[in-house]
Design a protein around this motif. Structure first.
Motif, PDB file in Angstrom:
ATOM      1  N   GLY A 142       0.810  -1.217   0.000  1.00 22.45           N
ATOM      2  CA  GLY A 142       0.000   0.000   0.000  1.00 22.45           C
ATOM      3  C   GLY A 142       0.843   1.268   0.000  1.00 22.45           C
ATOM      4  N   THR A 143       1.966   1.254   0.729  1.00 25.84           N
ATOM      5  CA  THR A 143       2.828   2.445   0.744  1.00 25.84           C
ATOM      6  C   THR A 143       3.467   2.671  -0.619  1.00 25.84           C
ATOM      7  OG1 THR A 143       4.863   1.317   1.476  1.00 25.84           O
ATOM      8  CG2 THR A 143       3.385   2.117   3.193  1.00 25.84           C
ATOM      9  N   TYR A 144       3.897   1.603  -1.266  1.00 26.00           N
ATOM     10  CA  TYR A 144       4.478   1.746  -2.605  1.00 26.00           C
ATOM     11  C   TYR A 144       3.447   2.303  -3.583  1.00 26.00           C
ATOM     12  CZ  TYR A 144       8.986  -0.580  -1.837  1.00 26.00           C
ATOM     13  OH  TYR A 144      10.265  -0.882  -1.428  1.00 26.00           O
ATOM     14  N   LEU A 145       2.232   1.791  -3.495  1.00 23.25           N
ATOM     15  CA  LEU A 145       1.171   2.244  -4.392  1.00 23.25           C
ATOM     16  C   LEU A 145       0.884   3.727  -4.175  1.00 23.25           C
ATOM     17  CD1 LEU A 145      -0.600   0.674  -6.454  1.00 23.25           C
ATOM     18  CD2 LEU A 145      -2.346   0.529  -4.676  1.00 23.25           C
ATOM     19  N   THR A 146       0.767   4.120  -2.913  1.00 24.73           N
ATOM     20  CA  THR A 146       0.475   5.520  -2.574  1.00 24.73           C
ATOM     21  C   THR A 146       1.606   6.436  -3.029  1.00 24.73           C
ATOM     22  OG1 THR A 146      -0.751   4.758  -0.627  1.00 24.73           O
ATOM     23  CG2 THR A 146      -0.132   7.088  -0.691  1.00 24.73           C
ATOM     24  N   GLY A 147       2.839   6.046  -2.744  1.00 25.14           N
ATOM     25  CA  GLY A 147       3.986   6.864  -3.130  1.00 25.14           C
ATOM     26  C   GLY A 147       4.089   7.033  -4.634  1.00 25.14           C
ATOM     27  N   TYR A 148       3.877   5.945  -5.366  1.00 20.25           N
ATOM     28  CA  TYR A 148       3.974   5.989  -6.834  1.00 20.25           C
ATOM     29  C   TYR A 148       2.922   6.930  -7.413  1.00 20.25           C
ATOM     30  CZ  TYR A 148       4.203   4.358 -11.690  1.00 20.25           C
ATOM     31  OH  TYR A 148       4.344   4.303 -13.060  1.00 20.25           O
ATOM     32  N   ILE A 149       1.681   6.772  -6.968  1.00 18.18           N
ATOM     33  CA  ILE A 149       0.579   7.554  -7.543  1.00 18.18           C
ATOM     34  C   ILE A 149       0.743   9.045  -7.255  1.00 18.18           C
ATOM     35  CG2 ILE A 149      -1.896   8.046  -7.275  1.00 18.18           C
ATOM     36  CD1 ILE A 149      -2.257   4.959  -6.974  1.00 18.18           C
ATOM     37  N   PHE A 150       1.061   9.398  -6.008  1.00 16.85           N
ATOM     38  CA  PHE A 150       1.123  10.824  -5.674  1.00 16.85           C
ATOM     39  C   PHE A 150       2.403  11.478  -6.186  1.00 16.85           C
ATOM     40  CE2 PHE A 150      -2.629   9.905  -3.401  1.00 16.85           C
ATOM     41  CZ  PHE A 150      -3.304  11.119  -3.333  1.00 16.85           C
ATOM     42  N   ASP A 151       3.431  10.705  -6.408  1.00 21.10           N
ATOM     43  CA  ASP A 151       4.603  11.235  -7.109  1.00 21.10           C
ATOM     44  C   ASP A 151       4.224  11.595  -8.547  1.00 21.10           C
ATOM     45  OD1 ASP A 151       7.669  11.525  -7.451  1.00 21.10           O
ATOM     46  OD2 ASP A 151       7.146  10.072  -9.003  1.00 21.10           O
ATOM     47  N   LYS A 152       3.463  10.724  -9.196  1.00 20.23           N
ATOM     48  CA  LYS A 152       3.013  11.002 -10.563  1.00 20.23           C
ATOM     49  C   LYS A 152       2.115  12.234 -10.623  1.00 20.23           C
ATOM     50  CE  LYS A 152       4.865   7.599 -12.960  1.00 20.23           C
ATOM     51  NZ  LYS A 152       5.884   7.882 -14.022  1.00 20.23           N
ATOM     52  N   LEU A 153       1.391  12.508  -9.516  1.00 18.00           N
ATOM     53  CA  LEU A 153       0.520  13.685  -9.472  1.00 18.00           C
ATOM     54  C   LEU A 153       1.291  14.971  -9.179  1.00 18.00           C
ATOM     55  CD1 LEU A 153      -2.530  12.210  -7.521  1.00 18.00           C
ATOM     56  CD2 LEU A 153      -2.486  12.872  -9.934  1.00 18.00           C
ATOM     57  N   GLY A 154       2.600  14.827  -8.923  1.00 21.20           N
ATOM     58  CA  GLY A 154       3.443  16.004  -8.738  1.00 21.20           C
ATOM     59  C   GLY A 154       3.733  16.380  -7.304  1.00 21.20           C
ATOM     60  N   TYR A 155       3.325  15.540  -6.349  1.00 18.57           N
ATOM     61  CA  TYR A 155       3.573  15.833  -4.933  1.00 18.57           C
ATOM     62  C   TYR A 155       4.912  15.239  -4.491  1.00 18.57           C
ATOM     63  CZ  TYR A 155      -1.397  17.048  -4.647  1.00 18.57           C
ATOM     64  OH  TYR A 155      -2.626  17.629  -4.825  1.00 18.57           O
ATOM     65  N   ALA A 156       5.540  15.911  -3.538  1.00 17.35           N
ATOM     66  CA  ALA A 156       6.730  15.334  -2.906  1.00 17.35           C
ATOM     67  C   ALA A 156       6.266  14.206  -1.995  1.00 17.35           C
ATOM     68  CB  ALA A 156       7.467  16.398  -2.098  1.00 17.35           C
ATOM     69  N   VAL A 157       6.931  13.063  -2.097  1.00 15.89           N
ATOM     70  CA  VAL A 157       6.562  11.905  -1.280  1.00 15.89           C
ATOM     71  C   VAL A 157       7.792  11.365  -0.568  1.00 15.89           C
ATOM     72  CG1 VAL A 157       4.611  11.270  -2.759  1.00 15.89           C
ATOM     73  CG2 VAL A 157       6.870  10.273  -3.211  1.00 15.89           C
ATOM     74  N   ASN A 158       7.552  10.780   0.592  1.00 17.57           N
ATOM     75  CA  ASN A 158       8.630  10.188   1.385  1.00 17.57           C
ATOM     76  C   ASN A 158       8.109   8.893   2.010  1.00 17.57           C
ATOM     77  OD1 ASN A 158      11.090   9.931   2.880  1.00 17.57           O
ATOM     78  ND2 ASN A 158      10.042  10.731   4.680  1.00 17.57           N
ATOM     79  N   PRO A 159       8.699   7.732   1.658  1.00 23.92           N
ATOM     80  CA  PRO A 159       9.846   7.516   0.787  1.00 23.92           C
ATOM     81  C   PRO A 159       9.509   7.764  -0.686  1.00 23.92           C
ATOM     82  CG  PRO A 159       9.412   5.592   2.188  1.00 23.92           C
ATOM     83  CD  PRO A 159       8.227   6.478   2.274  1.00 23.92           C
ATOM     84  N   ALA A 160      10.563   7.828  -1.500  1.00 26.23           N
ATOM     85  CA  ALA A 160      10.390   7.965  -2.943  1.00 26.23           C
ATOM     86  C   ALA A 160       9.708   6.708  -3.486  1.00 26.23           C
ATOM     87  CB  ALA A 160      11.749   8.169  -3.608  1.00 26.23           C
ATOM     88  N   PRO A 161       9.091   6.793  -4.666  1.00 27.69           N
ATOM     89  CA  PRO A 161       8.266   5.702  -5.175  1.00 27.69           C
ATOM     90  C   PRO A 161       8.887   4.305  -5.142  1.00 27.69           C
ATOM     91  CG  PRO A 161       8.001   7.614  -6.554  1.00 27.69           C
ATOM     92  CD  PRO A 161       9.059   7.960  -5.565  1.00 27.69           C
ATOM     93  N   PHE A 162      10.150   4.183  -5.540  1.00 25.92           N
ATOM     94  CA  PHE A 162      10.765   2.852  -5.611  1.00 25.92           C
ATOM     95  C   PHE A 162      11.814   2.623  -4.518  1.00 25.92           C
ATOM     96  CE2 PHE A 162       9.276   3.652  -9.965  1.00 25.92           C
ATOM     97  CZ  PHE A 162       8.516   2.508 -10.183  1.00 25.92           C
ATOM     98  N   ALA A 163      11.891   3.532  -3.557  1.00 27.13           N
ATOM     99  CA  ALA A 163      12.890   3.417  -2.492  1.00 27.13           C
ATOM    100  C   ALA A 163      12.535   2.286  -1.535  1.00 27.13           C
ATOM    101  CB  ALA A 163      12.999   4.728  -1.736  1.00 27.13           C
TER     102      ALA A 163
END
Length: 409
Positions: free
Chosen positions: A288-309
């Motif tokens: 779920g964290t990977y999914l959330t990070g990937y999607i909101f990174d694509k929407l242009g938001y800063a995310v932590n951790p990074a999508p594939f980290a």
């Protein structure tokens, strides 16, 4: 691209990572099964005793099973711990004495520890009020441990080093087991007697080893987070060196009683079963964290951790940038929760927190953060922290609505 297509695109992009997580779940589950087998867990261990809780075979066996799973000498798993903060406080008060120094090496501690230490509030018996000195090493500008400062920071009276594994409410990478092992090595080089204590909240079963397996002297956490497997009603644990676990237990109960008392209120079966389920539930939350990070990174938001980290805990932070978006996000998560979907999260004061907090927590266990939830303090830069998820598919369903609610950055 609509929100459903965006989520489906993320699912396809993450298939390989999901497969790696499944392999890790299998490894961690084997660890748990081996411990159950080694200690001959049976249905007779589900029975509890009343009153003082003396000679509770189930509780004593659970402690041994938990210690083995965590790679520790001993453990005390107790429903009497009301939260992870309570377990941590017992550990700190158990180890530290007037004149000792506690050194926090990963910047500011989590909000709820500030009053335990004495950084906020007064007159409630904080560490500082008991004559314990406090010092902290600030993070580097990129939010990582200041390794150079750490290599010369441990003093003769530094009795305990506080290592907070999870990012908490700060914008930094959560610690990996390799990071924790490196911190312990640097501390012990300077003062072998310094106790390395890990706040392990949100971190259990994220990797294939725990901090006590790589040299941590003591750690503590909550059972309504990872190791409770989403079904334990309440409680926390301490694990590590046997003498330090007992010292913490003496603060939970009383000197002379320590870990030998405490009725389990017929919760033993849930405690065992929650531990058995924990690796799988943590695996779902990580997806779920990977999914959330990937999607909101694509929407242009800063995310932590990074999508594939690599992940260090079950938390995904998103910098939403405004109070309106933070509240809207939490509202949608609440609407897609199994419990209380008809409620609207409202920012409010929370015991132990410095700022007002907005929380979406439609969980079966109140405050459970291995179940899917989201929260954040109402302060700049308005970061929402998403936690847990018993099914990654539940997270995916909620994210479809969250995309529509907050839009692109």
């Amino acid at each position: 691209m609509n929100s459903l297509e965006q989520v489906q695109q993320a699912e396809l992009a993450l298939l390989e990572i999901f497969s790696v997580i499944d392999t890790q779940v299998k490894h961690n589950l084997k660890r748990v099964l081996d411990a159950f087998r080694n200690h001959r867990v049976g249905t007779h261990h589900f029975a509890g005793v009343s009153g003082y809780g003396h000679d509770d075979l189930g509780r004593e066996t659970l402690d041994k099973v938990f210690a083995e799973v965590m790679g520790a000498q001993a453990a005390a798993v107790r429903v009497q711990f009301v939260s992870g903060t309570h377990a941590i406080a017992c550990a700190l008060f158990g180890v530290l004495r007037p004149g000792d120094e506690m050194l926090a090496v990963v910047g500011s501690p989590y909000d709820t520890l500030e009053e335990v230490i004495g950084l906020r509030g007064n007159g409630q018996g904080s560490l500082i009020e008991f004559g314990i000195n406090y010092r902290q090493l600030e993070l580097t500008l990129d939010g990582t441990v200041d390794w150079q400062a750490l290599s010369t920071s441990v003093a003769d009276n530094t009795r305990l080093v506080l290592i907070q594994r999870s990012c908490g409410y700060s914008w930094r990478p959560s610690l990996s087991i390799a990071d924790i092992e490196k911190i312990i090595h640097l501390v012990k080089q300077q003062n072998p007697k310094t106790v390395c204590f890990v706040d392990n909240c949100y971190g259990e079963f994220i990797e294939t080893r725990e901090p006590t397996a790589v040299g941590a002297d003591l750690m503590a956490g909550s059972l309504i987070k990872n190791p409770g497997g989403t079904i334990v009603n309440a409680g926390g644990y301490v694990a590590g060196r046997a003498d330090l676990v007992e010292a913490a237990a003496c603060r939970l109960t009383a000197p002379g009683i320590g870990s030998y008392g405490g009725a389990t209120f017929d919760q033993n079966r849930l405690l065992f079963q929650g531990l058995f389920l924990a690796p799988q539930m943590v695996g779902e939350a990580m997806k779920g964290t990977y999914l959330t990070g990937y999607i909101f990174d694509k929407l242009g938001y800063a995310v932590n951790p990074a999508p594939f980290a690599p992940r260090g805990d079950v938390i995904q932070a998103i910098k939403l940038g405004s109070a309106e978006k933070l509240i809207a996000f939490c509202k949608v998560i609440q609407q897609h929760s199994p419990i209380g979907s008809y409620l609207d999260p409202v920012p409010d004061e929370m015991p132990g927190y410095e700022s007002q907090v907005v929380m979406a927590g439609g969980t079966f266990i109140e405050g459970s953060t291995l179940e899917f939830s989201a929260d954040g303090p109402l302060r700049e830069p308005y970061v929402v922290y998403c936690q847990g998820g018993t099914h990654w598919t539940h997270v995916a369903i909620a994210l479809e609505a969250a995309i529509k609610a907050v839009g692109e950055a």
